[in-house]
Design an enzyme around this catalytic site. Structure first.
Site, short mmCIF file in Angstrom:
data_model
loop_
_atom_site.label_atom_id
_atom_site.label_comp_id
_atom_site.label_asym_id
_atom_site.label_seq_id
_atom_site.Cartn_x
_atom_site.Cartn_y
_atom_site.Cartn_z
CB CYS A 150 -0.95 0.12 1.16
SG CYS A 150 -2.12 -1.41 1.28
CG ASN A 158 -6.36 -0.74 2.05
OD1 ASN A 158 -5.91 -0.40 1.00
ND2 ASN A 158 -5.88 -1.35 2.95
CG HIS A 179 -2.69 3.14 2.86
ND1 HIS A 179 -3.32 2.85 1.58
CD2 HIS A 179 -2.77 2.12 3.42
CE1 HIS A 179 -3.75 1.65 1.43
NE2 HIS A 179 -3.59 1.33 2.77
#
Ligand code: COA
Length: 329
Positions: free
Chosen positions: A116, A270, A240
């Site tokens: 990520c 996500n 993030h």
């Protein structure tokens, strides 16, 4: 494409684009697949829905094309394509090669996998290419996490979705936008979040949460220090998009109010490598960033990796200033 090192010079973002697949899975849709409910997911994560479907190359091409069109750059002039992804379409070749072909580019193309944190890693890498002589670099972050997510597992299935975000970087004579950056990895914590080849994501949620808050705050602090700015000078933070509570806890450590955060996770879940560029594009499209504003990108993820960068938005075309500093680890 070969390039000659040209000494200190930086880059500015002149175009951006995004792509999300059409199919949406809401929290309510998940209630029939696992023992969960909409209120719990919203409360514990901030997520209301996620997009599924598409391919990493297909979404990357859509986002990349939008960034190129916005910048007005001739695709023939692009020197490199850096694609951050943790879900390539195939083991070999890099998905960047497929995207390069679909976009009709004639340049070097490669994938970066830092989970990520990937897009921030790719952004820093692209600045390195530009410092070494490249003129125009396309930086894409894309993940199709539905291929490695078990949507019957309530531990992971509530979190992840697909998406893509892209930025077109152009070299400038001056120092450019990036003032400081930090790349980190904590390999000893890799067992907290992983997927074997051909398998689904496995995660120790509480452990990831605990480490993520500290990793984000530490990495952001290193980048801010290297940039020589303090957190209260920031106009926007692009974190993030994993969990709203992780974002809020890490921003609290950094003494940054939540109002300064760019948030899309309620709509996207996500999306790993795509999450920072998706949130950046959302904030830019909403007019939240003006010339001269300081923006912090901060990512963390499996690895466990972390990456941060501080940019001063706007076209800095002045005389060469100091090179961007690199934070110590
Ligand atoms: N739906 C409903 N209830 C759930 C649930 C779900 N999907 N998952 C867990 N629960 C229940 C548990 O059974 C437990 O119930 P109990 O108190 O009766 O025993 C309770 O909710 C709390 O469980 P816990 O595991 O402590 O939840 P949590 O608050 O830690 O939230 C995560 C779980 C996964 C949302 C959270 O740990 C998290 O976000 N971690 C980080 C994950 C992440 O960001 N990964 C990607 C990093 S890039």
């Amino acid at each position: 494409m070969p390039a000659t090192p040209s000494g200190a010079r930086g880059a500015i973002i002149t175009g951006w684009g995004t792509a999300l697949p059409d199919e949406i899975v809401t929290n309510v849709d998940l209630e029939s697949k696992m023992d969960t409910d909409d209120a719990w997911i919203r409360d514990r994560t901030g997520i209301a829905q996620r997009h599924v479907g598409g391919t990493t190359a297909g979404l990357s091409t859509e986002a990349g094309r939008a960034a190129i069109e916005m910048s007005g750059v001739d695709p023939a002039e692009i020197d490199a394509l850096v694609l951050a992804t943790t879900t390539p379409d195939r083991m070999v070749p890099a998905s960047a090669s497929t995207v390069q072909n679909m976009l009709g580019l004639s340049c070097g193309a490669f994938d970066v996998n830092a989970a990520c944190s990937g897009w921030v890693y790719a952004l820093v890498t692209a600045h390195g290419l530009i410092a070494m002589g490249s003129e125009k670099v396309l930086v894409i972050g894309t993940d199709t996490l539905d291929r490695i997510t078990d949507y019957t597992d309530r531990n992971t299935g509530i979190l992840f979705g697909n998406g893509s975000g892209a930025a077109l970087l152009e070299a400038v004579d001056g120092a450019g936008q990036m003032l400081g950056w930090d790349l980190d990895s904590l390999g000893e914590a890799e067992s907290a979040l992983f997927a074997e080849i051909g398998g689904f994501l496995q995660m120790e949620g509480r452990e990831v949460f605990r480490r993520a808050v500290r990793l984000m705050a530490d990495s952001a602090t290193k980048a801010l220090t290297s940039a020589g700015v303090s957190s209260d000078e920031l106009a926007l933070v692009v974190p993030h998009q994993a969990n709203i509570r992780i974002i809020s806890a890490s921003l609290e450590r950094l003494e940054i109010p939540m109002e300064k955060a760019a948030i899309v996770l309620d709509r996207t879940g996500n999306t790993s490598s795509a999450s920072v560029p998706l949130a950046l594009a959302d904030a830019l499209d909403a007019g939240r960033v003006g010339d001269g504003d300081l923006v912090l990108f901060v990512g963390f993820g499996a690895g466990m990796s972390a990456a941060s960068a501080v940019v001063r938005w706007g076209a800095d075309r002045g005389p060469a200033l100091e090179r961007p500093g690199r934070a110590g680890t």
